[in-house]
Design a protein around this motif. Structure first.
Motif, PDB file in Angstrom:
ATOM      1  N   LEU A 178       0.766  -1.124   0.010  1.00 31.32           N
ATOM      2  CA  LEU A 178       0.121  -0.051   0.157  1.00 31.32           C
ATOM      3  C   LEU A 178       0.702   1.185  -0.002  1.00 31.32           C
ATOM      4  CD1 LEU A 178      -2.732  -1.038   2.672  1.00 31.32           C
ATOM      5  CD2 LEU A 178      -3.049  -1.017   0.296  1.00 31.32           C
ATOM      6  N   THR A 179       0.355   2.286  -0.714  1.00 36.49           N
ATOM      7  CA  THR A 179       1.043   3.525  -0.670  1.00 36.49           C
ATOM      8  C   THR A 179       0.348   4.724  -0.243  1.00 36.49           C
ATOM      9  OG1 THR A 179       0.443   3.835  -2.845  1.00 36.49           O
ATOM     10  CG2 THR A 179       2.544   3.003  -2.395  1.00 36.49           C
ATOM     11  N   SER A 180      -1.123   4.368   0.072  1.00 31.26           N
ATOM     12  CA  SER A 180      -1.865   5.169   0.644  1.00 31.26           C
ATOM     13  C   SER A 180      -3.106   4.553   1.435  1.00 31.26           C
ATOM     14  CB  SER A 180      -2.710   6.210  -0.631  1.00 31.26           C
ATOM     15  OG  SER A 180      -3.794   6.866  -0.133  1.00 31.26           O
ATOM     16  N   ILE A 181      -3.675   5.017   2.432  1.00 31.25           N
ATOM     17  CA  ILE A 181      -4.640   4.634   3.234  1.00 31.25           C
ATOM     18  C   ILE A 181      -5.704   5.829   3.651  1.00 31.25           C
ATOM     19  CG2 ILE A 181      -3.162   3.121   4.187  1.00 31.25           C
ATOM     20  CD1 ILE A 181      -2.916   4.763   7.040  1.00 31.25           C
ATOM     21  N   VAL A 182      -5.895   6.642   2.473  1.00 30.58           N
ATOM     22  CA  VAL A 182      -6.660   7.842   2.660  1.00 30.58           C
ATOM     23  C   VAL A 182      -8.131   7.268   3.065  1.00 30.58           C
ATOM     24  CG1 VAL A 182      -7.553   9.762   1.702  1.00 30.58           C
ATOM     25  CG2 VAL A 182      -5.074   9.484   1.401  1.00 30.58           C
ATOM     26  N   ASN A 183      -8.433   6.401   2.097  1.00 31.27           N
ATOM     27  CA  ASN A 183      -9.905   6.066   2.333  1.00 31.27           C
ATOM     28  C   ASN A 183     -10.303   5.302   3.532  1.00 31.27           C
ATOM     29  OD1 ASN A 183      -8.293   3.806   1.410  1.00 31.27           O
ATOM     30  ND2 ASN A 183      -9.515   2.935   0.100  1.00 31.27           N
TER      31      ASN A 183
END
Length: 576
Positions: free
Chosen positions: A283-288
């Protein structure tokens, strides 16, 4: 005439042999469960059955024991007569008895059986209708076998089963409708198999609460599979080959660690998840994840996140445990934890933080554990710690760039405030390097370098660690009993040689020579000291040898008692 007589005699002998009753093999119940005598319990030792048709009798002092357990037995097949002799049997454990096959009518008289444990056997196939007769079966354990195939109607006759364990087998596929008649099935364990995919309807007929698919080869999960299990509360998909997944709404506990996830699809609808593990993915983003308002525990460690937007945790007001270890973070902005008033545990270890402003966590006044290990920190405003976090009881400081004098002051402060700083994980601390209480630091020398330390994941309860702990290899720094004995023997040999050298003493000097007399007394004194050392070492040697023998005896006793149904537990206590 002679031939006729021979034939008659032979015929008579054959008839006699046929008419002679074959004496059945009898096995007597042992009603001792550990050290307690229990008439409801039956332990059977040394049972050997090659074929189910063998004439075997099972005897018991009490006519209706409920629980049965086999030890040191080789069954190959399950004796059908056991359920005929004891029709009120409720639980039976045949684990590790070498069972290779289950015949179709084996359980036709097991009407009261509720728990059936067949783990650690040699089963390869479950045929149709083999559990017919188990009308009240609730728990079925088939783990640690060699199952490669399940027939479509293998579980057709056991609709009352609520827990089914098929873990640690070799299943690559599940036939259509294999669980369709199990109307009460609430927990299924399929971990450590070879499953690559599951049909949408696999669990459609089951009121599942827990589904364990850890360590298979699943690359894709259809949305329909998880949406059909509306009662599911725990979903384990650790150690598969998933690259993307749509997060299911109903489970409260979801484990997706150790996959190849690059995308987590989260819809804007409400989610029930309170525990989510996304560690060791891509993963490179966990914004959601910000829409998961009920989340209390979030683990995104060992992902290359690089940075966290300011609104990442804005809606996660219930969050109390957050693991950001080894996520390649370089900074934490003020306000990122502004809503985390319930945060108790935060790990930002092994990132690339050059500084850490404690005021970032001002809202987290209930913080109890803070891990800062493995960064590039040289100082923190530690004198504000007790005011900002009055409940803090652990502060991780290992593997930073602390100056030794500064670190000494920091540890002294933490000790005064009852805050533990000892490394919480086994990083392989080398105490002969410059350190303060096992925490590396930079001394006064200009060329001092700190050793490279790799991050270590937190212990995870979902992994089978009991066996690895009980069978783990000794630490490299530990000294075994044999090594200690060799050291003492070598020391004693040296002492004996010195004493032999001193045995050849000159005659006592004339009392008139004071210097010679002093030298002679000195040699006598040394001889006495060496004699005392030798005696102490011999006594210690005998004591060590006695303890080693006693330990071996205890180990043998533990093995013996375990094999005979005993329940002996041992604890090892050691100091670092």
């Amino acid at each position: 005439m002679d031939r006729f007589r021979v034939r008659v005699v032979a015929g008579v002998l054959v008839l006699a042999l046929v008419a002679t009753p074959i004496r059945a093999i009898s096995y007597q119940c042992d009603h001792y469960e550990g050290e307690q005598y229990n008439l409801r319990y039956c332990a059977l030792f040394g049972v050997a059955i090659v074929h189910d048709a063998e004439d075997v009798d099972f005897l018991s002092e009490y006519p209706r024991p409920y629980r049965f357990e086999f030890f040191q037995s080789n069954l190959t097949e399950i004796p059908r007569s056991l359920f005929t002799v004891f029709p009120e049997m409720q639980s039976i454990d045949m684990s590790g008895t070498g069972i290779e096959n289950i015949n179709k009518f084996t359980f036709e008289n097991a009407k009261q059986l509720q728990n059936l444990f067949l783990r650690e056997n040699l089963l390869t196939t479950l045929n149709n209708f083999i559990f017919k007769g188990c009308d009240r079966l609730a728990w079925l354990d088939l783990s640690h076998n060699r199952l490669r195939e399940l027939k479509e109607k293998a579980f057709y006759d056991i609709p009352t089963v609520h827990t089914l364990d098929l873990s640690y087998n070799q299943l690559a596929t599940l036939p259509r409708g294999v669980f369709s008649t199990m109307e009460k099935l609430s927990a299924v364990y399929l971990s450590h198999n070879r499953l690559t995919a599951l049909r949408d309807s696999t669990f459609a007929a089951n009121p599942l609460l827990s589904l364990d698919l850890n360590y298979n080869r699943i690359a894709y999960i259809n949305t329909g599979l998880l949406s059909s299990t509306l009662s599911l509360t725990t979903l384990n998909l650790r150690g598969n080959a998933l690259q993307s997944i749509t997060l299911p709404r109903t489970p409260k506990n979801i484990d997706l660690a150790e996959n190849n996830l690059t995308t987590i699809l989260i819809e804007p609808d409400p989610y029930a998840v309170v525990w989510l593990n996304l560690s060791t993915n891509a993963l490179t983003s966990i914004v959601n994840v910000s829409v998961l308002s009920n989340l209390r525990t979030l683990d995104v460690s060992f992902n290359s996140l690089n940075s966290l937007p300011l609104t990442t945790f804005l809606s996660l007001k219930a969050l109390n445990t957050l693991n950001l270890e080894a996520t390649n973070l370089t900074a934490l902005e003020h306000g990122i934890f502004s809503q985390q008033s319930n945060l108790h545990w935060l790990d930002v270890s092994f990132n690339r933080l050059h500084s850490f402003d404690l005021s970032v966590l001002t809202a987290a006044s209930s913080l109890e554990r803070l891990h800062l290990d493995g960064n590039d920190l040289a100082d923190i405003e530690y004198r504000w710690i007790s005011e900002l976090f009055p409940s803090l009881n652990y502060l991780g400081l290992f593997a930073n760039r602390w100056n030794c004098s500064y670190l000494l002051e920091l540890i002294r402060y933490c000790r005064q405030k009852s805050i533990s700083v000892a490394p919480a994980k086994e990083y392989g601390t080398v105490l002969h390097m410059t350190n303060v209480q096992g925490i590396y630091c930079l001394g006064s020398s200009s060329g001092a370098k700190l050793p490279t330390v790799d991050p270590v994941q937190h212990w995870d309860g979902t992994k089978a660690s009991l066996e690895s702990q009980s069978n783990s290899d000794p630490k490299p720094d530990a000294i075994s009993t044999e090594q200690l004995l060799q050291m003492i023997r070598a020391m004693n040999q040296t002492t004996l040689e010195r004493m032999r050298q001193m045995d050849v003493l000159p005659p006592a000097p004339d009392s008139g020579s004071c210097t010679a007399m002093h030298a002679y007394n000195y040699q006598i004194f040394i001889l006495l000291i060496l004699s005392i050392i030798l005696i102490i070492n011999i006594g210690f040697l005998l004591w060590v040898q006695h303890n080693a023998n006693a330990r071996r005896a205890v180990d043998q006793m533990i093995v013996f008692r375990r094999e005979h149904g005993g329940s002996i537990s041992t604890e090892l206590h050691g100091d670092f």
